[in-house]
Design an enzyme around this catalytic site. Structure first.
Site, PDB file in Angstrom:
ATOM      1  CD  GLN A 169      25.904  32.054  47.966  1.00 36.00           C
ATOM      2  OE1 GLN A 169      24.980  31.620  48.597  1.00 36.00           O
ATOM      3  NE2 GLN A 169      25.757  32.816  46.918  1.00 36.00           N
ATOM      4  CG  PHE A 170      32.081  29.117  44.743  1.00 34.71           C
ATOM      5  CD1 PHE A 170      32.887  29.951  43.975  1.00 34.71           C
ATOM      6  CD2 PHE A 170      30.943  28.567  44.168  1.00 34.71           C
ATOM      7  CE1 PHE A 170      32.571  30.216  42.653  1.00 34.71           C
ATOM      8  CE2 PHE A 170      30.624  28.822  42.855  1.00 34.71           C
ATOM      9  CZ  PHE A 170      31.429  29.653  42.093  1.00 34.71           C
ATOM     10  CB  THR A 171      29.519  33.454  44.884  1.00 30.35           C
ATOM     11  OG1 THR A 171      28.391  33.334  45.750  1.00 30.35           O
ATOM     12  CG2 THR A 171      29.363  32.519  43.696  1.00 30.35           C
TER      13      THR A 171
END
Length: 141
Positions: free
Chosen positions: A74-76
């Site tokens: 989850q890069f966010t």
């Protein structure tokens, strides 16, 4: 490296209508973000933390109970919302750097004897979970 770990009774991740990974019993759903400056040392530390932290009921860990983990990239988690209305993603690692480090966390968990399911890096994923508690923590290394 940053993770959101949620104690769950079950969780799954679906890609293109098919289940990519799931846990059908109590364990941890881990949303994992990689910072642009992270390295293999951070991946090893994160795996150890996730495996040994006493986040489960009765202050148990995945290491002591054998509870499974579902790890979803989850890069966010590295979105910066301090300015303006659009998050900045500059702190997140580029995909070509992040994917091997997510894989390294998963590999280290498995090397420690953990049962690990995963999502699919870079894919559009639908994540479902039943939180237990709810009990959710942020882990940074």
């Amino acid at each position: 490296m940053r993770a959101v770990a949620a104690r769950v009774t079950r969780a799954s991740v679906t890609v293109a209508g098919e289940i990519a990974g799931e846990i059908k019993e109590p364990g941890l759903l881990v949303l994992l973000g990689v910072h642009r400056d992270d390295d293999l040392g951070k991946a090893e530390t994160m795996a150890r933390k996730l495996h040994e932290l006493r986040l489960l009921r009765d202050e148990e860990s995945c290491a002591t109970t054998g509870a499974p983990l579902l790890v979803v990239s989850q890069f966010t988690l590295y979105g910066d919302t301090r300015k303006g209305r659009r998050p900045s993603w500059t702190a997140a690692a580029r995909p070509e750097n992040a994917a091997p480090l997510v894989d390294a966390v998963v590999a280290e968990l498995r090397e420690r004897g953990a049962t690990v399911s995963t999502g699919r890096f870079g894919a559009e994923m639908a994540v479902e979970s039943v939180n237990d508690g709810p009990f959710t923590v942020l882990i940074e290394v």
